[in-house]
Enzyme design. Structure first.
Site, short mmCIF file in Angstrom:
data_model
loop_
_atom_site.label_atom_id
_atom_site.label_comp_id
_atom_site.label_asym_id
_atom_site.label_seq_id
_atom_site.Cartn_x
_atom_site.Cartn_y
_atom_site.Cartn_z
N CYS A 1 -31.54 41.74 71.37
CA CYS A 1 -31.06 40.56 70.63
C CYS A 1 -29.56 40.34 70.74
CB CYS A 1 -31.49 40.63 69.16
SG CYS A 1 -33.28 40.49 68.97
N HIS B 1 -30.70 34.26 73.03
CA HIS B 1 -32.14 34.01 73.01
C HIS B 1 -32.42 32.99 71.92
CE1 HIS B 1 -31.48 37.01 69.90
NE2 HIS B 1 -32.64 36.64 69.34
N HIS C 1 -35.27 30.84 69.13
CA HIS C 1 -36.43 30.93 68.24
C HIS C 1 -36.87 29.52 67.84
CE1 HIS C 1 -35.93 35.25 67.59
NE2 HIS C 1 -34.64 35.02 67.41
N HIS D 1 -31.43 22.80 67.96
CA HIS D 1 -31.05 22.83 69.38
C HIS D 1 -29.58 23.22 69.58
CE1 HIS D 1 -34.95 20.92 69.82
NE2 HIS D 1 -34.92 21.39 71.06
N GLU E 1 -38.33 33.76 61.98
CA GLU E 1 -37.87 33.76 63.38
C GLU E 1 -39.07 33.64 64.31
OE1 GLU E 1 -33.71 36.13 63.97
OE2 GLU E 1 -35.53 37.02 64.73
#
Length: 139
Positions: free
Chosen positions: A23, A27, A29, A68, A128
Site C-alpha cells: 500500500c 493504488h 479503491h 477520482h 476500502e
C-alpha cells in the site's frame, strides 16, 4: 433520539508513504461511505434532517473533492507533487498519511460544523473494499 444514514460511493487513489507493504504504492479503491447523524425530529417537518440536505453537504465537503482524485501526504516530495499537479487535475495532499483511519477523523472534523445545530454527526463508516472498513464514532 433517531439515527439517519446516507450512503455514498466514490473512486479515489492514494499511497501510504512509509508503510512497509504494497500500500506504499499508488493504488485505488471504490470507496463506499455511510454517514450517520442523530437528532430529534423537527415538529414542523417531522425530520431530523432532509436526506437531500445531508447528501448535498457530504458531497460538497467530501465526496466531490475526492472522487477520482489522487491523495497523498503533504510530506511527499514537493517536486513530485508539482509534477503530478502539472499533468493531473485532482492531486490532493493532506497533512497526514491518507489511511482510511486518518481520513475518517478528517471527514468528521469537516462535516460536524456543516450540520444544522440540532443534528449531530454520529458515525462515518468507510469501506476500502467489500470486506474491509473502518468506522469513526462520536462516542
Amino acid at each position: 433520539m433517531l439515527y439517519l444514514t446516507k450512503h455514498f460511493d466514490f473512486e479515489m487513489a492514494h499511497a501510504l508513504m512509509g508503510y512497509p507493504g504494497k500500500c506504499r504504492n499508488i493504488h485505488g479503491h471504490s470507496y463506499k461511505m455511510e454517514v450517520t447523524v442523530t437528532g430529534e425530529p423537527d415538529p414542523a417537518s417531522g425530520m431530523v434532517i432532509d436526506f437531500k440536505l445531508l447528501k448535498d453537504l457530504v458531497n460538497e465537503h467530501v465526496v466531490n473533492k475526492l472522487d477520482h482524485a489522487l491523495v497523498l501526504a503533504d510530506s511527499v516530495d514537493a517536486d513530485l507533487i508539482a509534477t503530478l499537479r502539472k499533468h493531473y487535475d485532482k492531486v490532493i495532499t493532506f497533512p497526514f498519511v491518507p489511511s482510511t483511519e486518518n481520513m475518517l477523523e478528517h471527514f468528521a472534523q469537516i462535516l460536524q460544523p456543516c450540520l444544522p445545530a440540532n443534528v449531530k454527526l454520529y458515525s462515518i463508516r468507510l469501506h476500502e473494499t467489500d470486506t474491509s472498513f473502518a468506522e469513526w464514532r462520536n462516542d
